[in-house]
Design a protein around this motif. Sequence first.
Motif, PDB file in Angstrom:
ATOM      1  N   HIS A   1     -27.093 -25.907  -9.413  1.00 52.01           N
ATOM      2  CA  HIS A   1     -26.517 -25.174 -10.192  1.00 52.01           C
ATOM      3  C   HIS A   1     -25.680 -24.950 -10.845  1.00 52.01           C
ATOM      4  O   HIS A   1     -25.858 -24.394 -12.121  1.00 52.01           O
ATOM      5  CB  HIS A   1     -27.483 -24.291  -8.832  1.00 52.01           C
ATOM      6  N   ALA A   2     -24.427 -25.250 -10.975  1.00 54.39           N
ATOM      7  CA  ALA A   2     -23.816 -24.674 -11.953  1.00 54.39           C
ATOM      8  C   ALA A   2     -23.844 -25.175 -12.838  1.00 54.39           C
ATOM      9  O   ALA A   2     -23.681 -24.531 -14.383  1.00 54.39           O
ATOM     10  CB  ALA A   2     -22.318 -24.888 -11.189  1.00 54.39           C
ATOM     11  N   ILE A   3     -23.960 -27.075 -12.616  1.00 57.99           N
ATOM     12  CA  ILE A   3     -24.318 -27.555 -14.291  1.00 57.99           C
ATOM     13  C   ILE A   3     -25.177 -26.628 -14.692  1.00 57.99           C
ATOM     14  O   ILE A   3     -26.052 -27.025 -16.375  1.00 57.99           O
ATOM     15  CB  ILE A   3     -24.877 -29.211 -13.044  1.00 57.99           C
ATOM     16  N   ALA A   4     -26.873 -26.757 -13.920  1.00 56.19           N
ATOM     17  CA  ALA A   4     -27.546 -26.294 -14.665  1.00 56.19           C
ATOM     18  C   ALA A   4     -27.561 -25.597 -15.613  1.00 56.19           C
ATOM     19  O   ALA A   4     -28.014 -24.552 -16.896  1.00 56.19           O
ATOM     20  CB  ALA A   4     -29.122 -26.142 -14.327  1.00 56.19           C
ATOM     21  N   ALA A   5     -27.000 -24.148 -14.882  1.00 52.55           N
ATOM     22  CA  ALA A   5     -26.296 -22.837 -15.630  1.00 52.55           C
ATOM     23  C   ALA A   5     -25.497 -22.967 -16.731  1.00 52.55           C
ATOM     24  O   ALA A   5     -25.992 -21.970 -18.008  1.00 52.55           O
ATOM     25  CB  ALA A   5     -25.591 -21.815 -14.782  1.00 52.55           C
TER      26      ALA A   5
ATOM     27  N   SER B   1     -37.216 -39.457 -27.889  1.00 53.80           N
ATOM     28  CA  SER B   1     -38.344 -39.667 -27.505  1.00 53.80           C
ATOM     29  C   SER B   1     -38.336 -40.601 -26.115  1.00 53.80           C
ATOM     30  O   SER B   1     -39.068 -40.728 -25.190  1.00 53.80           O
ATOM     31  CB  SER B   1     -39.028 -40.230 -28.384  1.00 53.80           C
ATOM     32  N   LEU B   2     -37.548 -41.627 -26.264  1.00 54.57           N
ATOM     33  CA  LEU B   2     -37.001 -42.651 -24.938  1.00 54.57           C
ATOM     34  C   LEU B   2     -37.160 -41.797 -23.633  1.00 54.57           C
ATOM     35  O   LEU B   2     -37.581 -42.075 -22.615  1.00 54.57           O
ATOM     36  CB  LEU B   2     -36.313 -43.795 -25.807  1.00 54.57           C
ATOM     37  N   ALA B   3     -35.452 -40.440 -23.922  1.00 52.37           N
ATOM     38  CA  ALA B   3     -35.419 -40.373 -22.716  1.00 52.37           C
ATOM     39  C   ALA B   3     -36.421 -39.535 -22.258  1.00 52.37           C
ATOM     40  O   ALA B   3     -37.136 -39.834 -20.605  1.00 52.37           O
ATOM     41  CB  ALA B   3     -34.659 -39.471 -22.794  1.00 52.37           C
TER      42      ALA B   3
ATOM     43  N   LEU C   1     -31.248 -30.646 -24.238  1.00 59.55           N
ATOM     44  CA  LEU C   1     -29.478 -29.944 -23.134  1.00 59.55           C
ATOM     45  C   LEU C   1     -31.212 -29.187 -21.808  1.00 59.55           C
ATOM     46  O   LEU C   1     -30.720 -29.179 -20.325  1.00 59.55           O
ATOM     47  CB  LEU C   1     -29.314 -28.526 -23.443  1.00 59.55           C
ATOM     48  N   MET C   2     -31.680 -28.802 -22.852  1.00 59.82           N
ATOM     49  CA  MET C   2     -32.868 -27.766 -20.887  1.00 59.82           C
ATOM     50  C   MET C   2     -33.609 -29.021 -20.203  1.00 59.82           C
ATOM     51  O   MET C   2     -33.723 -28.482 -19.069  1.00 59.82           O
ATOM     52  CB  MET C   2     -33.927 -27.727 -22.205  1.00 59.82           C
ATOM     53  N   ARG C   3     -33.753 -30.592 -21.068  1.00 57.66           N
ATOM     54  CA  ARG C   3     -34.223 -30.836 -19.955  1.00 57.66           C
ATOM     55  C   ARG C   3     -32.893 -31.784 -19.110  1.00 57.66           C
ATOM     56  O   ARG C   3     -33.318 -31.513 -18.008  1.00 57.66           O
ATOM     57  CB  ARG C   3     -34.852 -32.351 -20.792  1.00 57.66           C
ATOM     58  N   LEU C   4     -31.697 -31.807 -19.472  1.00 57.73           N
ATOM     59  CA  LEU C   4     -30.655 -32.049 -18.685  1.00 57.73           C
ATOM     60  C   LEU C   4     -30.787 -30.682 -17.655  1.00 57.73           C
ATOM     61  O   LEU C   4     -30.146 -30.711 -16.655  1.00 57.73           O
ATOM     62  CB  LEU C   4     -29.506 -32.086 -19.196  1.00 57.73           C
ATOM     63  N   ALA C   5     -30.889 -30.031 -17.988  1.00 59.13           N
ATOM     64  CA  ALA C   5     -30.574 -28.171 -17.294  1.00 59.13           C
ATOM     65  C   ALA C   5     -31.461 -28.564 -15.769  1.00 59.13           C
ATOM     66  O   ALA C   5     -31.276 -27.878 -14.242  1.00 59.13           O
ATOM     67  CB  ALA C   5     -31.009 -27.603 -17.487  1.00 59.13           C
ATOM     68  N   ALA C   6     -32.865 -28.583 -16.453  1.00 54.66           N
ATOM     69  CA  ALA C   6     -34.097 -28.770 -15.628  1.00 54.66           C
ATOM     70  C   ALA C   6     -33.672 -30.160 -14.291  1.00 54.66           C
ATOM     71  O   ALA C   6     -34.467 -29.676 -13.272  1.00 54.66           O
ATOM     72  CB  ALA C   6     -34.890 -29.138 -16.087  1.00 54.66           C
ATOM     73  N   ARG C   7     -33.063 -31.313 -14.324  1.00 54.53           N
ATOM     74  CA  ARG C   7     -32.532 -32.377 -13.689  1.00 54.53           C
ATOM     75  C   ARG C   7     -31.876 -31.606 -12.901  1.00 54.53           C
ATOM     76  O   ARG C   7     -32.604 -32.187 -11.185  1.00 54.53           O
ATOM     77  CB  ARG C   7     -32.476 -33.221 -14.920  1.00 54.53           C
TER      78      ARG C   7
ATOM     79  N   ALA D   1     -41.762 -41.565 -16.467  1.00 50.67           N
ATOM     80  CA  ALA D   1     -41.816 -42.780 -15.392  1.00 50.67           C
ATOM     81  C   ALA D   1     -41.161 -42.338 -14.081  1.00 50.67           C
ATOM     82  O   ALA D   1     -41.218 -43.708 -13.350  1.00 50.67           O
ATOM     83  CB  ALA D   1     -41.648 -43.932 -15.913  1.00 50.67           C
ATOM     84  N   ARG D   2     -40.417 -40.915 -14.257  1.00 42.67           N
ATOM     85  CA  ARG D   2     -39.718 -41.226 -12.997  1.00 42.67           C
ATOM     86  C   ARG D   2     -38.381 -41.447 -13.072  1.00 42.67           C
ATOM     87  O   ARG D   2     -37.786 -42.281 -12.233  1.00 42.67           O
ATOM     88  CB  ARG D   2     -40.919 -40.925 -11.499  1.00 42.67           C
ATOM     89  N   LEU D   3     -37.675 -41.996 -14.299  1.00 43.92           N
ATOM     90  CA  LEU D   3     -36.926 -43.274 -14.497  1.00 43.92           C
ATOM     91  C   LEU D   3     -35.908 -41.726 -14.541  1.00 43.92           C
ATOM     92  O   LEU D   3     -34.969 -42.372 -16.052  1.00 43.92           O
ATOM     93  CB  LEU D   3     -36.930 -43.892 -14.940  1.00 43.92           C
ATOM     94  N   TYR D   4     -34.979 -41.403 -13.945  1.00 46.09           N
ATOM     95  CA  TYR D   4     -34.545 -39.911 -13.643  1.00 46.09           C
ATOM     96  C   TYR D   4     -32.742 -40.611 -14.671  1.00 46.09           C
ATOM     97  O   TYR D   4     -32.259 -39.726 -15.704  1.00 46.09           O
ATOM     98  CB  TYR D   4     -34.457 -39.259 -13.447  1.00 46.09           C
TER      99      TYR D   4
END
Length: 448
Positions: A354-358, A307-309, A341-347, A315-318
């Motif tokens: 893209h390889a990391i996202a996949a 939740s903190l993440a 995992l989905m949030r990290l992939a989107a980032r 707040a765009r503190l990526y």
Amino acid sequence: MSTGSLHDRLQRLRRLDQLESSILGQPSAEPSLKARLERLVEVATHRERRMAPAALALEELVQGMRVENERGEFFLTETDVHLEVRHGDVPLSRFRTLDPGTVGILTAEPALARFDLSQAVFLDTETTGLAGGAGTAAFLVGLGFVEGERFRVRQYFMRDYHEEPALLHALAEDLGRFRQLVTFNGKMFDLPLLDARYRLNRVRFPLAEVPHFDLLHPARRLWRARLESCRLQALEVELLGLLRVGDLPGEQIPQVYFDYVRRRDARALARVFEHNRQDIVSLAALAVLACQWVEEGRAEDPRDVYSLARVLERARLYERSDAEYRRALALDPGPLRGAALMRLAARARRTGEHAIAAALWEEAAESGELLALRELAVHHEHRRREPGAALEAVDRALRWLEGAGSEVPRARRFATDFAKRRSRLIGKLQRGAPSTSPRRAGTPRAPA
């Protein structure tokens, strides 16, 4: 029926008749049934009054004073605590050390980017109704604020409806010195209610345009994943370690005020003052705690870390949010693993990795994230130009939907989407050609 019980009942009736005669006197003639019933009601009322304890005045139970101004009179009380005193697990002295930018991070509102809690006023109301509306009035308004080394709570109370103009006049004078406001659900309830009451009295509400930090929504973002309730008193118990003893439930407060206006007995009303005072001090302590969680990363439960993440990402503190997502994964967040995992992939996709996202989507798919399979299908079809790999991801999704059935929200919509995608991919494979010719630089990609 036994003879003894019948005898006892006759004796009680004779005593009631004697009491009636002693109070009302003997009737001059045989009374009618209506008159008889009226006499019995009067006897019962007399007995109730005789048995009821004497009413206690407000001044005997609540330390305060009557205040008179040009609009009339009202009742005012004030208490305070030293800032070094801990409210539950939180020292109010932390007001002094918090970064003014933290509230802006919690809310993601640019208007609150320089919000200083030590200069704000904390506001809470007790009202004649919980649903709001034109007929609802705030009979008790509490303010909390830092003054020197103490946190003061000032409470404005109207002892009857005709004292509302005097209360609002004094409240406006006091609020005029503050330029920042903190409430708990005040945007939906307290402020619209007060604004309406000031309008009815043809006066402008003094805090209508000031920066307003409503803690309810940031509290939900920070703690809803773990806690069953984010009501103020639930947060007191779970986060501050406080349990109120003898507190009056909020839904009973309007009736307590109605009873006071009718009977002038302040016994129950004194508990309303204490309820309001504790609400204000707890609001201040929870505001401090929420800011500490953002500044210090105090979350330990993986659900709180996730939740903190989310708050930091909003707040765009990526960089900070990515670190908290990874910390949540290291702590094994259970059902939230796929979401992290989905949030990290989107980032990763936004930054061109893209390889990391996949790889993250593949891991999320193994955790049961259906949308991860859709993202993999899009990635293989449009990014890697591999319709076979895309078809494999689509088939995995359809098999998963078939097994899950109606348990998946919007299952039919997902199934339709994947079926259409599958037909398109089969057509491309049958033609034996790449799904699309290589794009030239700058050419927009067709939507998936």
